[in-house]
Write a protein that holds these residues in place. Structure first.
Motif, PDB file in Angstrom:
ATOM      1  N   VAL A 257       0.827  -1.226   0.126  1.00  0.00           N
ATOM      2  CA  VAL A 257       0.127   0.024  -0.045  1.00  0.00           C
ATOM      3  C   VAL A 257       0.748   1.189   0.000  1.00  0.00           C
ATOM      4  O   VAL A 257       1.848   1.250   0.787  1.00  0.00           O
ATOM      5  N   ILE A 258       0.683   2.065  -0.951  1.00  0.00           N
ATOM      6  CA  ILE A 258       1.486   3.370  -1.093  1.00  0.00           C
ATOM      7  C   ILE A 258       0.580   4.271  -0.307  1.00  0.00           C
ATOM      8  O   ILE A 258      -0.634   4.681  -0.719  1.00  0.00           O
ATOM      9  N   LEU A 259       1.245   5.188   0.643  1.00  0.00           N
ATOM     10  CA  LEU A 259       0.412   6.204   1.327  1.00  0.00           C
ATOM     11  C   LEU A 259       1.110   7.469   1.029  1.00  0.00           C
ATOM     12  O   LEU A 259       2.291   7.741   1.294  1.00  0.00           O
ATOM     13  N   LEU A 260       0.383   8.403   0.235  1.00  0.00           N
ATOM     14  CA  LEU A 260       0.924   9.550  -0.161  1.00  0.00           C
ATOM     15  C   LEU A 260       0.378  10.731   0.816  1.00  0.00           C
ATOM     16  O   LEU A 260      -0.848  11.157   0.803  1.00  0.00           O
ATOM     17  N   ASP A 261       1.237  11.512   1.264  1.00  0.00           N
ATOM     18  CA  ASP A 261       0.917  12.467   2.225  1.00  0.00           C
ATOM     19  C   ASP A 261       0.547  13.839   1.337  1.00  0.00           C
ATOM     20  O   ASP A 261       1.353  14.260   0.428  1.00  0.00           O
ATOM     21  N   SER A 262      -0.793  14.142   1.645  1.00  0.00           N
ATOM     22  CA  SER A 262      -1.065  15.317   0.571  1.00  0.00           C
ATOM     23  C   SER A 262      -1.578  16.697   1.721  1.00  0.00           C
ATOM     24  O   SER A 262      -2.517  17.471   1.291  1.00  0.00           O
ATOM     25  N   SER A 263      -1.067  16.653   2.807  1.00  0.00           N
ATOM     26  CA  SER A 263      -1.402  17.519   3.909  1.00  0.00           C
ATOM     27  C   SER A 263      -0.614  18.946   3.461  1.00  0.00           C
ATOM     28  O   SER A 263       0.094  18.913   2.550  1.00  0.00           O
ATOM     29  N   GLY A 264      -1.121  19.944   4.116  1.00  0.00           N
ATOM     30  CA  GLY A 264      -0.574  21.348   3.725  1.00  0.00           C
ATOM     31  C   GLY A 264       0.813  21.552   4.056  1.00  0.00           C
ATOM     32  O   GLY A 264       1.462  22.221   3.091  1.00  0.00           O
ATOM     33  N   SER A 265       1.629  20.818   4.621  1.00  0.00           N
ATOM     34  CA  SER A 265       2.957  20.796   5.064  1.00  0.00           C
ATOM     35  C   SER A 265       3.656  20.427   3.707  1.00  0.00           C
ATOM     36  O   SER A 265       5.127  20.337   3.704  1.00  0.00           O
ATOM     37  N   MET A 266       3.175  19.552   3.084  1.00  0.00           N
ATOM     38  CA  MET A 266       3.594  18.831   1.742  1.00  0.00           C
ATOM     39  C   MET A 266       3.571  19.655   0.411  1.00  0.00           C
ATOM     40  O   MET A 266       3.938  19.075  -0.835  1.00  0.00           O
ATOM     41  N   GLU A 267       3.212  20.948   0.556  1.00  0.00           N
ATOM     42  CA  GLU A 267       2.760  21.518  -0.840  1.00  0.00           C
ATOM     43  C   GLU A 267       4.149  21.775  -1.633  1.00  0.00           C
ATOM     44  O   GLU A 267       3.802  21.585  -2.825  1.00  0.00           O
ATOM     45  N   GLN A 268       5.064  22.008  -1.031  1.00  0.00           N
ATOM     46  CA  GLN A 268       6.449  22.070  -1.881  1.00  0.00           C
ATOM     47  C   GLN A 268       7.005  20.647  -2.405  1.00  0.00           C
ATOM     48  O   GLN A 268       7.827  20.471  -3.349  1.00  0.00           O
ATOM     49  N   SER A 269       6.287  19.529  -1.731  1.00  0.00           N
ATOM     50  CA  SER A 269       6.989  18.266  -2.260  1.00  0.00           C
ATOM     51  C   SER A 269       5.812  17.340  -2.954  1.00  0.00           C
ATOM     52  O   SER A 269       6.347  16.068  -3.230  1.00  0.00           O
ATOM     53  N   MET A 270       4.731  17.818  -3.223  1.00  0.00           N
ATOM     54  CA  MET A 270       3.749  17.121  -4.003  1.00  0.00           C
ATOM     55  C   MET A 270       4.256  16.526  -5.287  1.00  0.00           C
ATOM     56  O   MET A 270       4.110  15.095  -5.504  1.00  0.00           O
ATOM     57  N   SER A 271       4.632  17.307  -6.213  1.00  0.00           N
ATOM     58  CA  SER A 271       5.180  16.767  -7.392  1.00  0.00           C
ATOM     59  C   SER A 271       6.094  15.628  -7.330  1.00  0.00           C
ATOM     60  O   SER A 271       6.165  14.673  -8.037  1.00  0.00           O
ATOM     61  N   VAL A 272       7.080  16.034  -6.474  1.00  0.00           N
ATOM     62  CA  VAL A 272       8.294  14.801  -5.977  1.00  0.00           C
ATOM     63  C   VAL A 272       7.578  13.346  -5.526  1.00  0.00           C
ATOM     64  O   VAL A 272       8.035  12.392  -5.993  1.00  0.00           O
ATOM     65  N   ALA A 273       6.563  13.727  -4.781  1.00  0.00           N
ATOM     66  CA  ALA A 273       6.079  12.551  -4.023  1.00  0.00           C
ATOM     67  C   ALA A 273       5.260  11.765  -5.186  1.00  0.00           C
ATOM     68  O   ALA A 273       5.058  10.463  -5.064  1.00  0.00           O
ATOM     69  N   ARG A 274       4.422  12.496  -6.034  1.00  0.00           N
ATOM     70  CA  ARG A 274       3.865  11.656  -7.126  1.00  0.00           C
ATOM     71  C   ARG A 274       4.620  11.026  -8.236  1.00  0.00           C
ATOM     72  O   ARG A 274       4.457   9.853  -8.376  1.00  0.00           O
ATOM     73  N   ALA A 275       5.836  11.592  -8.284  1.00  0.00           N
ATOM     74  CA  ALA A 275       7.066  10.859  -9.014  1.00  0.00           C
ATOM     75  C   ALA A 275       7.461   9.636  -8.376  1.00  0.00           C
ATOM     76  O   ALA A 275       7.854   8.762  -8.901  1.00  0.00           O
ATOM     77  N   ALA A 276       7.637   9.876  -7.085  1.00  0.00           N
ATOM     78  CA  ALA A 276       8.085   8.824  -6.483  1.00  0.00           C
ATOM     79  C   ALA A 276       7.126   7.456  -6.495  1.00  0.00           C
ATOM     80  O   ALA A 276       7.521   6.242  -6.648  1.00  0.00           O
TER      81      ALA A 276
END
Length: 301
Positions: free
Chosen positions: A86-105
């Motif tokens: 199971v992949i859990l992707l943090d999409s909370s406000g503190s991840m705003e600068q990291s979302m594109s990188v997290a999606r790519a991961a």
């Protein structure tokens, strides 16, 4: 009129009783996943000094100790075996600068799947949303690319949900991949309770620390939580500050999950007292690093 008033009082009392009864039903106590099977399974990753997976080891090279007492190995599997994750992707406000990188991961992880590997994907913020049910497909739905960083962080609750979903799967090798900055802000579950359920289910957690992408100061307590989940469950803590190294890191995770050893035993200690059982696994091969869960809580009657 007296009769009507009496009936009204009765109705009011009945509504109050129903209200409090419903409240009790909705107030769910902490649910602890119990291990009813007496077979304890360990998914074991073994690496050499360079970090490369070590293959070809035989059953007789392994020894298992529970609370310091050697156990008889009853189950051993060394070949490449399908896994469920199971992949859990943090999409909370503190991840705003990291979302594109997290999606790519997440996409990097999916690109490494084999035909029999199955993955489910959730994102979590103030709520937990399923993006994809268990599938071996590498194609993502449109909603995956529309995720926006916003809200609180239900990190512990999302791990708990993933644990319960994986507990229903038949695969012996199961893992949770967490992409987060680690700072839980709103979960109803505690980290300790969630980790207890993870260990009871024999799931490995790979925590990917995305906090370096926001350019801010690292939350060392949050980092400690991510490391604890990974180390106690036999997974791995990965800090990715450079997106160019991300693909390699996720390729290595997929390779590790596919080439683990699965070792099982029936404990000599059959007491169902809910106590912690410490596990030590040894391998007759020099200069190797062993990763597996550190123990489990026995079932409690």
């Amino acid at each position: 009129m007296k009769f009507d008033a009496f009936k009204l009082i009765q109705l009011s009392i009945l509504l109050i009783i129903l209200f409090f009864s419903a409240s009790k039903l909705n107030a769910q106590p902490e649910e602890v996943i119990k291990v009813d099977s007496t077979l304890v399974l360990l998914n074991v990753s073994i690496n050499d000094a360079t970090g490369k997976n070590v293959s070809g080891l035989k059953k007789q090279q392994f020894s298992i100790f529970e609370d310091g007492k050697e156990q008889v190995i009853d189950f051993f599997q060394a070949e490449e075996t399908p896994f469920a994750s199971v992949i859990l992707l943090d999409s909370s406000g503190s991840m705003e600068q990291s979302m594109s990188v997290a999606r790519a991961a997440a996409i990097s992880f999916l690109n490494g799947l084999r035909v029999d590997d199955y993955v489910s994907i959730y994102n979590f913020d103030s709520k937990i949303t399923q993006i994809q049910d268990f599938s071996n497909s590498r194609d993502m739905t449109e909603s995956f690319f529309n995720i926006k960083a916003n809200g609180w962080t239900l990190l512990y609750d999302s791990i708990d949900l993933a644990t319960k979903q994986l507990a229903k799967r038949s695969e012996k090798r199961k893992s949770i991949i967490v992409l987060s900055d680690g700072a839980d802000t709103r979960s109803g579950n505690s980290a300790e309770k969630v980790l207890k359920n993870v260990l009871a289910s024999g799931i490995s957690i790979y925590t990917v620390d995305m906090s370096n992408f926001d350019g801010g100061k690292k939350d060392m307590q949050a980092v400690s939580v991510l490391k604890n989940f990974a180390e106690k469950s036999g997974g791995q803590y990965i800090e990715i500050s450079n997106p160019f190294t991300m693909a390699t890191a996720f390729k290595n995770i997929v390779a590790e999950l596919g080439s683990q050893y699965t070792v099982g035993y029936y404990p000599n200690n059959t007491a169902k007292d809910g106590k912690w059982r410490a596990i030590e696994l040894r391998v007759k091969k020099p200069n190797v690093a062993i990763k597996t869960r550190k123990g489990y809580f026995s079932p409690k009657n």
